[in-house]
Design a protein around this motif. Structure first.
Motif, short mmCIF file in Angstrom:
data_model
loop_
_atom_site.label_atom_id
_atom_site.label_comp_id
_atom_site.label_asym_id
_atom_site.label_seq_id
_atom_site.Cartn_x
_atom_site.Cartn_y
_atom_site.Cartn_z
N ARG B 205 0.84 -1.18 0.00
CA ARG B 205 0.00 0.00 0.00
C ARG B 205 0.87 1.24 0.00
NH1 ARG B 205 -5.07 -1.55 3.43
NH2 ARG B 205 -3.94 -3.50 3.64
N GLY B 206 0.42 2.28 -0.67
CA GLY B 206 1.13 3.54 -0.58
C GLY B 206 1.01 4.06 0.83
N GLN B 207 1.95 4.86 1.22
CA GLN B 207 1.94 5.34 2.60
C GLN B 207 2.17 6.85 2.56
OE1 GLN B 207 0.75 4.85 5.41
NE2 GLN B 207 1.93 3.10 6.10
N PHE B 208 1.64 7.56 3.51
CA PHE B 208 1.75 9.01 3.52
C PHE B 208 1.20 9.58 2.22
CE2 PHE B 208 5.18 7.78 6.40
CZ PHE B 208 4.92 8.59 7.48
N GLY B 209 0.30 8.86 1.61
CA GLY B 209 -0.11 9.24 0.26
C GLY B 209 -1.05 10.42 0.26
N GLN B 220 3.67 0.60 2.71
CA GLN B 220 3.37 -0.33 3.80
C GLN B 220 3.15 -1.71 3.21
OE1 GLN B 220 0.42 0.65 6.98
NE2 GLN B 220 -0.64 -1.04 6.02
#
Ligand code: ZN
Ligand code: ZN
Lengths: 175, 374
Positions: B205-209, B220
């Protein structure tokens, strides 16, 4: 680049993947980063899988939906119905796992690596598990003894079963 | 302990990050647990939720790790306070939106957070800086066992720990790592990695997106399935995948330096310049620039001592933290960008200038050989 997963929302290459259950089926959802973000799936919290990627197509009055057959499963402990589960993808209480056992089996199959727990067992449950394992093992041996007409053995196993039931049964009632 | 002291307390995650955290920034494990005798929070009445909270509270308050602990009722927190906890990974958004009975109990060092009445009665979460899946599992496992001494969990011998959502049944375990993968992103290899990893039952998963997919290049990565494998097997599998991603990232870095070093140094140098001089920074721009400086630290362009600052800014550049530092309830996004830039300028005022003679972290083994694993 054959077989590349496409974003269900816009068709671009998908980089984010989710699984959700809806209407008793496992859906794999592939999204591109932009669409995932738009749906709020890339937040810092991001541990949980969202439910509403596939909103039910016909959103008629949920209460008006009459059961197709007369038999609708309903959890005796929490009152949750099959429809509740299909709507939310969540159960109402631990007992629901028993109530909805039939529909759960095939679902778990598609969702997980296996259908039986092989991990950690809580200590108090460990005693109970040992009891159930021991009991089912004895019952199997008893059955085969009867089948082979080894009646002396069978009598011995029957006594053992009674004994196991007595000792562990007390513990179970106490906990 | 109050919320104010929670924010002021330095935590292992934001203040003592070390070089071991270069690519795997943070390890997190959570366990979903439920009490045997209650309906799940989604189905429980407000009274029952209060009962559930009281039972969990009493047990958890007695655990050594939680003395003292923050015991926060979600309904007592302001929106901003909730947002800060979310930005620090201490609670989920779902919990922050939960009604009656939702609570968070957070250990003094912020490495353990127990969410009560989220989707499940208990969501126990342990956080550690760096790549520490095994240690984190050992710690959370012991904590969980101690809870189980007094609370009876909903457990089935065949299905394991029973959870509100069947996607968590079995071990109830979600192990994940936050990884900083700038070279895989710059080189355009992330999709390939994600696809390969998905086939192993691991989710990315993208993070801080907030902006683009490359926002901060932080991802993540976690297990998707919880039933049919033991906790140790899940962790072993994830661990192997993480190690392999680390290797790919290191290879991608080496390739960038070999083939494209001017381009890479230009990006890193500009990032440094902007962070030192900008007067307006959106959250996503800040993430991307910080990511490049962090890559520069890994490559020896900036001293290693700069890493904790960069890691702290990843957290403190987020909207809730900016707003909180400003001490105002509501700020316009534009003003937030000004404040963010001011904070970054101040932080980078004394940051050592770049020295563009990078040390490659580890020579890639057989750079162009066909991968041996499939
Ligand atoms: Zn898309
Ligand atoms: Zn139920």
């Amino acid at each position: 680049m054959a077989n590349q997963l496409k974003c269900v929302s816009c068709g671009k290459p998908a980089t984010v993947h989710f699984t959700q259950i809806l209407n008793n089926k496992v859906h794999k959802v592939d999204l591109c980063e932009a669409c995932a973000q738009e749906k709020g799936l890339t937040t810092l919290a991001g541990f949980e899988l969202p439910l509403d990627l596939f909103p039910p197509k016909a959103t008629s009055e949920p209460t008006a939906a009459a059961p197709e057959s007369g038999l609708t499963l309903r959890c005796e402990k929490c009152g949750f119905t099959e429809a509740d589960f299909k709507k939310t993808g969540r159960f109402g209480c631990p007992h629901c796992y028993e109530t909805f056992k039939q529909m759960l089996g095939p679902m778990l199959d598609g969702m997980h690596k296996g259908t039986a727990h092989t991990g950690k067992v809580p200590r108090h449950a460990a005693a109970r598990k040992e009891y159930h394992d021991r009991l089912s093992q004895l019952e199997l041996t008893l059955a085969s003894a009867i089948k082979d007409e080894r009646y002396e053995d069978a009598a011995r196993y029957r006594d053992e079963i009674a004994q196991v039931k007595q000792t562990y049964g007390k513990q179970e009632a106490a906990s | 302990m109050t919320f104010g002291s929670l924010i002021a307390t330095p935590s292992d995650l934001t203040d003592t990050a070390s070089s071991k955290c270069a690519i795997v920034m943070m390890t997190r494990i959570r366990l979903a647990r439920n009490l045997a005798s209650h309906r799940f929070p989604g189905r429980a009445s407000p009274d029952e939720r209060a009962e559930i909270r009281a039972a969990c509270q009493q047990t958890i308050n007695n655990l050594p790790l939680m003395q003292p602990a923050y015991d926060l009722a979600i309904s007592d927190l302001t929106e901003l306070q909730k947002q800060i906890l979310v930005e620090r990974h201490l609670i989920s958004r779902e919990l922050s939106a939960s009604p009656d009975g939702a609570a968070a109990m957070i250990s003094n060092d912020h490495t353990c957070s127990v969410m009560i009445n989220e989707e499940d009665h208990l969501r126990i979460q342990f956080l550690r800086a760096g790549f520490q899946l095994k240690k984190t599992w050992a710690a959370i496992n012991a904590f969980d066992t101690a809870i189980e001494d007094t609370l009876e969990y909903a457990f089935s011998p065949t299905l394991g720990y029973l959870t509100a959502c069947p996607t968590n049944v079995g071990t109830g375990l979600r192990a994940s790592a936050m990884m900083h993968l700038p070279a895989l992103v710059i080189g355009g290899h992330m999709e390939k990695v994600v696809r390969a990893v998905n086939q192993l039952g691991i989710v990315v998963r993208g993070q801080f997106g907030e902006g683009s997919d490359a926002s901060g290049s932080i991802f993540q990565i976690s297990n998707q399935t919880t039933l049919g494998e033991s906790e140790e097997q899940i962790i072993k599998r994830l661990s192997a995948v993480l190690s392999s991603i680390v290797e790919h990232e290191l290879n991608a870095r080496a390739r960038l330096i070999e083939n494209d070093s001017s381009k890479l140094f230009d990006k890193i140098g500009r990032a440094y310049g902007i962070l030192q001089n900008a007067h307006l920074l959106t959250s996503s721009e800040a993430m991307n620039l910080l990511s490049l400086v962090r890559l520069g630290i890994d490559l020896g362009i900036f001293p290693d001592s700069g890493r904790p600052l960069v890691d702290r800014l990843f957290i403190e550049s987020q909207p809730g933290h900016i707003q909180n530092n400003a001490g105002q309830a509501q700020i316009e996004p534009a003003l937030r960008d000004t404040l963010r830039a001011a904070q970054t300028r101040a932080a980078f005022a004394d940051f050592a200038p770049p020295n563009f003679i990078p040390a490659i972290e580890e020579p890639p083994s057989e750079p162009d050989a066909a991968p041996s694993q499939n």
